[in-house]
Design a protein around this motif. Structure first.
Motif, short mmCIF file in Angstrom:
data_model
loop_
_atom_site.label_atom_id
_atom_site.label_comp_id
_atom_site.label_asym_id
_atom_site.label_seq_id
_atom_site.Cartn_x
_atom_site.Cartn_y
_atom_site.Cartn_z
N ARG A 34 65.56 81.03 56.30
CA ARG A 34 66.40 81.14 57.47
C ARG A 34 67.58 80.78 57.14
O ARG A 34 68.76 80.86 57.50
CB ARG A 34 65.96 79.93 58.61
CG ARG A 34 64.95 81.04 59.40
CD ARG A 34 63.77 80.41 60.34
NE ARG A 34 63.31 81.27 60.58
CZ ARG A 34 61.99 81.38 59.83
NH1 ARG A 34 61.83 81.53 58.96
NH2 ARG A 34 61.39 82.38 60.65
N GLY A 35 67.99 80.76 55.76
CA GLY A 35 69.37 79.75 55.07
C GLY A 35 70.38 78.99 55.25
O GLY A 35 71.17 78.05 55.33
N VAL A 36 69.00 78.09 55.60
CA VAL A 36 69.22 76.84 55.66
C VAL A 36 69.23 76.39 54.35
O VAL A 36 68.56 76.36 53.54
CB VAL A 36 68.49 76.00 57.01
CG1 VAL A 36 69.28 74.74 56.61
CG2 VAL A 36 68.57 76.07 58.28
N LYS B 44 70.64 73.58 65.26
CA LYS B 44 71.06 73.87 63.67
C LYS B 44 71.57 73.08 63.25
O LYS B 44 71.89 71.38 62.69
CB LYS B 44 72.91 74.10 64.04
CG LYS B 44 73.88 74.68 63.14
CD LYS B 44 75.35 75.08 63.16
CE LYS B 44 75.47 75.61 61.47
NZ LYS B 44 77.24 74.82 61.59
N VAL B 45 70.90 73.26 61.87
CA VAL B 45 70.61 72.07 60.42
C VAL B 45 71.41 72.97 59.75
O VAL B 45 72.22 73.81 58.82
CB VAL B 45 69.41 72.34 59.68
CG1 VAL B 45 69.69 71.65 59.11
CG2 VAL B 45 68.08 71.51 60.95
N ALA B 46 72.68 71.90 59.55
CA ALA B 46 74.09 71.90 58.59
C ALA B 46 73.39 72.88 57.09
O ALA B 46 74.04 72.41 56.83
CB ALA B 46 74.84 70.90 58.52
N THR C 216 65.76 61.28 51.63
CA THR C 216 65.31 61.93 50.79
C THR C 216 63.49 61.41 51.23
O THR C 216 63.66 60.30 52.33
CB THR C 216 64.42 61.14 49.33
OG1 THR C 216 63.61 62.15 48.15
CG2 THR C 216 64.13 59.66 49.26
N GLY C 217 62.41 62.11 51.07
CA GLY C 217 60.76 62.08 51.85
C GLY C 217 60.11 63.24 52.20
O GLY C 217 61.39 63.79 52.87
N PRO C 218 59.68 63.24 52.59
CA PRO C 218 58.80 64.24 53.23
C PRO C 218 59.39 64.94 54.39
O PRO C 218 59.12 65.96 55.33
CB PRO C 218 57.13 64.49 53.26
CG PRO C 218 56.92 62.50 53.04
CD PRO C 218 58.00 62.67 51.92
N LEU C 219 59.49 63.81 54.76
CA LEU C 219 60.06 63.59 56.82
C LEU C 219 61.10 64.02 56.43
O LEU C 219 61.43 64.60 57.61
CB LEU C 219 59.75 62.17 56.83
CG LEU C 219 59.80 62.35 58.96
CD1 LEU C 219 58.38 62.80 58.83
CD2 LEU C 219 59.66 60.83 59.28
N LEU C 220 62.18 63.92 55.89
CA LEU C 220 63.40 64.40 55.63
C LEU C 220 63.79 66.29 55.88
O LEU C 220 63.94 66.81 57.25
CB LEU C 220 63.92 63.84 54.35
CG LEU C 220 65.41 64.81 54.33
CD1 LEU C 220 66.51 63.74 55.51
CD2 LEU C 220 65.55 64.94 52.68
N HIS C 221 62.52 66.57 55.41
CA HIS C 221 62.18 68.36 55.26
C HIS C 221 61.06 68.62 56.70
O HIS C 221 61.52 69.80 57.27
CB HIS C 221 61.39 68.86 54.41
CG HIS C 221 62.26 68.97 52.84
ND1 HIS C 221 62.75 69.61 52.09
CD2 HIS C 221 62.42 67.58 52.27
CE1 HIS C 221 63.70 69.02 51.09
NE2 HIS C 221 63.36 67.78 50.90
N LEU C 222 60.50 67.88 56.78
CA LEU C 222 59.70 67.88 58.41
C LEU C 222 60.79 68.45 59.09
O LEU C 222 60.63 68.78 60.17
CB LEU C 222 58.40 67.10 58.58
CG LEU C 222 58.37 66.70 59.47
CD1 LEU C 222 57.46 68.57 60.36
CD2 LEU C 222 57.21 65.82 59.96
N VAL C 223 61.90 67.21 59.56
CA VAL C 223 62.41 66.42 60.83
C VAL C 223 63.33 67.81 60.60
O VAL C 223 63.83 69.04 61.51
CB VAL C 223 62.72 65.60 60.91
CG1 VAL C 223 64.08 65.28 62.05
CG2 VAL C 223 61.91 64.39 61.12
N ALA C 224 63.89 68.40 59.87
CA ALA C 224 64.85 69.63 60.17
C ALA C 224 64.31 70.27 60.27
O ALA C 224 64.86 71.52 60.73
CB ALA C 224 65.12 69.62 58.05
N TYR C 225 63.08 70.81 59.86
CA TYR C 225 62.36 72.20 60.28
C TYR C 225 62.25 71.55 61.19
O TYR C 225 62.40 73.13 62.15
CB TYR C 225 61.06 72.15 59.44
CG TYR C 225 59.43 72.89 60.41
CD1 TYR C 225 59.66 74.38 59.68
CD2 TYR C 225 58.91 72.24 60.51
CE1 TYR C 225 58.57 75.46 60.31
CE2 TYR C 225 57.72 73.40 61.32
CZ TYR C 225 58.49 74.67 61.33
OH TYR C 225 56.79 75.40 61.56
#
Lengths: 373, 453
Positions: B216-218, B176-178, B159-168
């Motif tokens: 983008r379908g992630v 590829k982000v599973a 969890t956390g904002p960084l999770l979404h940032l790094v995935a982006y």
């Protein structure tokens, strides 16, 4: 405030107080122990972990021999082996005069059955090929060894508790007095009354002794310790160096624990090794065990120990107050003798005398001198 | 008078650089000590010299800030004593003890600003020690520094904002982000929006990352419960619960993080008092709005003072430097100091919102199985910690360490301390703020035995 009456009150839950509580309960004597922190959390739990007789003054050897017998029975007594191992204790010589001192110690202690064996330069390097060239010989005590103080000291308190000792941790004693009939101890939430009081307060025992007119010249000091990351088997014995200054052992997990020199106090209770002690340990140890040069230090620490001028402990009855017994000032060498000190204290409580000679440790050696001044 | 002031700044990230800049502009010549080979810290980490990625590819929306911080550091070159690749491994008795390439050194100081940054807070799950599981921060470093992804198909878990940032950032770089499996629920995020409106632009950026991924379908799942890592010798996927049923996601790498934790060991060795922050659930140095700690002459700034984010770290670094100057009797621009404090206060409101949007999973300890390894260095499992509580009545984290070895290895509890504390608190029935904190011990990270003193 709750109140307890008991046979014996103990101040301090280090290895002295806890093993006394344990020995007393085995005799069926009532015990309440007060520890301001957690049992075995101070010097008893953070010391080097040496379990050695070799090198002790002759006056301590009867006590050390008695302890030696107890150490081999740890599992049946306290339920764990505490990583105790009879690895042998090797005291190293770096000069001819070191060798001469070791040989004369061997002769002086011959009657005590320490089974000391002198090793020549070629013998010591053949047996321990990881030793550096600075080592020119040594004295091996095969029956000595080492153990994990973090586990052993608390386990004595736990074993005492299982036998019915009342152990109060996080309970700092704020008042100690004798009301004419009994000792009265008070903490914030507890009052304990008992006809017998054991002063096992380690480096902080001076206050209780002084409270009964027995101020002793004990000073605190802080042995410095470092530990490496876990390594493959290397240091197969507990190492000491003639003249002191460095000691090393490798624990079951693989870490090498190396001590030497003094750290500094942050306050009355907390201490650290500091830069100069750490640097000195690294420099010296690398000479003695060169393989350590490629290892990593992962932690350092210190603790607070009490030292009397003659480096002998105070152990035995108070000279001023009947029912008061002291056990403190073990000068950084209390861990091995601790279990025997507990038994001696219990004998003193039950029988009024100890089967092990302790005359050399009488508190009167200081208080008599104080009076003369 | 200034010659008697020997300020040291520890850390050359955004907080440390802005602190040094403020000291220099008031006539001081600080020493800036940094573990990194180049300045910028974790967030504005610079790529190796022979890499040629553009700043906007490296730093995205933060490119302008990154350029500004790097330019500030470049402008200081002749005015500071900059010591890169230098690690403060011990402090005490008025000295910082340094480990640098050539050996040990000792650095005296009159004032020190600790801007030590943060590392990931990681809550273990079964299988987390398998090769292929990385901390989220490590996953980001691999990409930012070396242009590498941690796997061909990466799941972002925690969890956390960084999770979404790094995935982006991974997706943007072509990896590829599973999926993103975020423990925080949509409801928690929605309820936190009002507090986060104190910094609407930052909120919008955060929402943009998630929206961009979804467009983008992630798959981005809120309210996900990670259960275990699947695989033999290495990661093959992750089992998780979506609230209705257990599901499996195939991936060959997992980036795991549950927010950040401040690096506070140096402040601890320097003697700073700590306090527990209930919302972020960490112990951090006590500080006033300017960054003064409980110890005279010791200041904290940036994420190492308590997670605040990179832009706030710049303000906090400058503010701490102004505090140092004021304390040293040097006149400063008071309105500027107050302006910085106002900005920091507004940011603190925003951070409180973030903590509510991505709350610490309080039920984690209860759900951790006994055989779950908590401490990787010493291989101590949750069940061993619980047994120590049961058998020895442990109520305090340093005691737990003494009896079980948890936090006693190479990382000194920096990685496992948070998780061990949660297990202890749950097992002994105390609040996590009442179980103490692991005491820092030198060396703060391992030091080589053979380094000449």
């Amino acid at each position: 405030m709750s109140a307890e009456r008991t046979d014996v009150a103990i101040v301090g839950g280090g290895i002295m107080g806890a093993s006394a509580a344990f020995a007393l309960r085995r005799m069926g004597i009532g015990v309440t122990l007060l520890e301001r922190d957690a049992c075995g959390a101070r010097a008893s739990g953070v010391n080097y972990g040496g379990v050695r007789r070799q090198g002790r003054p002759l006056s301590q050897l009867p006590l050390a021999q008695r302890a030696h017998g107890i150490w081999s029975r740890l599992p049946e007594l306290i339920g764990i082996d505490g990583e105790y191992t009879r690895s042998g204790h090797l005291k190293l010589a770096r000069s001819e005069s070191d060798l001469a001192s070791l040989e004369s110690y061997r002769q002086e202690t011959f009657a005590f059955d320490l089974d000391l064996r002198m090793l020549s330069r070629s013998e010591v390097h053949a047996r321990y090929p990881w030793l550096g060239e600075t080592v020119i010989g040594g004295s091996l005590c095969p029956g000595d060894g080492h153990a994990n103080p973090r586990l052993v000291s608390p386990a004595f308190a736990r074993a005492a508790q299982k036998l019915g000792a009342r152990i109060h941790e996080r309970t700092a004693v704020e008042e100690v007095a004798h009301d004419g009939a009994q000792f009265v101890l008070r903490s914030k939430e507890l009052e304990v009354r008992a006809p017998v009081l054991l002063n096992c307060g380690g480096a902080w025992a001076r206050e209780v002794a002084a409270r009964f007119g027995e101020d002793v010249p004990m000073v605190p000091a802080n042995p410095a310790m470092v530990v490496t990351e876990p390594m493959p088997p290397l240091i197969s014995v507990s190492l000491g160096v003639e003249g002191g200054g460095l000691y090393a052992r490798q624990v079951a997990r693989g870490n090498c624990v190396i001590g030497g020199g003094r750290g500094y106090a942050l306050d009355a209770e907390r201490s650290r090794p500091g830069y100069s002690a750490i640097a000195a340990i690294l420099a010296q140890a690398a000479e003695i065990v060169p393989r350590l040069r490629t290892s990593w230090i992962i932690r350092t620490w210190s603790g607070t120990e009490g030292y009397l001028p003659d480096r002998l402990p105070v152990l035995g009855p108070s000279a001023t107050t009947p029912g008061l017994l002291h056990a403190f000032g073990f000068a950084g060498a209390g861990f091995q003798v601790g279990p025997a000190v507990g038994e001696v204290l219990a004998e003193l409580v039950r029988d009024g005398r100890s089967t092990t000679p302790i005359d050399a440790f009488s508190i009167s050696r200081f208080t008599a001198a104080t009076k003369e001044q | 008078m200034n010659a008697a002031i020997r300020p040291v700044v520890v850390g050359a990230g955004p907080a440390g650089i802005r602190a040094a800049q403020a000291l220099v502009s008031h006539g001081l010549r600080p020493v800036i000590v940094d573990e990194g080979a180049t300045s910028g810290g974790q967030i504005y980490r610079q790529q190796p010299a022979n890499f040629r990625r553009r700043a906007d590819a490296l730093y995205g929306f933060e490119a302008a800030r990154a350029r500004s911080v790097h330019a500030a550091m470049a402008g200081l070159a002749s005015a500071i004593n900059y010591r890169p690749r230098t690690f403060v491994w011990n402090a005490g008795q008025g000295m910082l003890d340094l480990l640098c390439g050539e050996g040990m050194a000792r650095l005296p100081y009159t004032h020190v600003i600790v801007a030590a940054g943060a590392t990931d807070r990681v809550l273990p799950l079964p299988g987390w020690t398998k090769p292929g599981v990385f901390s989220l921060g490590a996953a980001q470093v691999a990409l930012k520094f070396q242009g590498c992804a941690i796997g061909a198909s990466v799941a972002f878990v925690g969890t956390g904002p960084l999770l979404h940032l790094v995935a982006y950032q991974y997706a943007k770089a072509g990896a590829k982000v599973a999926a993103v499996l975020d423990i925080a629920s949509l409801g928690e995020k929605t309820r936190a929006v009002p507090a986060m409106l104190s910094r609407p632009a930052v909120l919008a950026t955060g929402m943009y990352y998630t929206a961009w991924l979804r467009m983008r379908g992630v798959a981005v799942h809120d309210g996900a419960r990670p259960i275990r890592v699947i695989g033999g010798d290495r990661v093959a996927g992750i089992a998780w619960h979506d609230g209705a049923r257990e599901r499996e996601l195939a991936c060959d790498a997992i980036a795991l993080g549950h927010g950040l934790r401040p690096e506070t060991q140096l402040a601890d060795l320097l003697g700073c008092a700590f306090r527990f922050d209930a919302l972020s659930r960490v112990q951090a140095p006590e500080r006033d709005p300017a960054g003064r700690t409980s110890v005279a002459g010791v200041y904290v700034a940036g994420d190492g003072a308590g997670i605040m984010g990179a832009d706030a770290a710049e303000w906090a670094g400058e503010r701490a430097a102004l505090a140092l100057l004021e304390d040293a009797g040097i006149a400063v621009d008071r309105p500027r100091a107050l302006y910085l404090e106002r900005k920091l206060a507004r940011n603190a409101r925003f951070r409180r919102g973030l903590e509510r949007a991505f709350p610490f999973p309080r039920d984690w300890a209860a759900s951790a199985p006994d055989d779950l390894v908590i401490c990787r260095c010493e291989e101590v499992a949750a069940g061993e910690l619980r047994a120590a509580v049961r058998e020895s009545g442990v109520l305090e984290i340093n005691r737990l360490k003494a009896l079980t070895r948890v936090g006693m290895g190479r990382c000194q509890g920096r990685m496992c301390g948070a998780a061990a504390g949660e297990i202890l608190a749950h097992a002994c029935g105390r609040a996590v703020e009442d179980i103490g904190r692991l005491r820092a011990q030198a060396p703060l990270k391992p030091i080589p035995f053979g380094v000449p003193p």
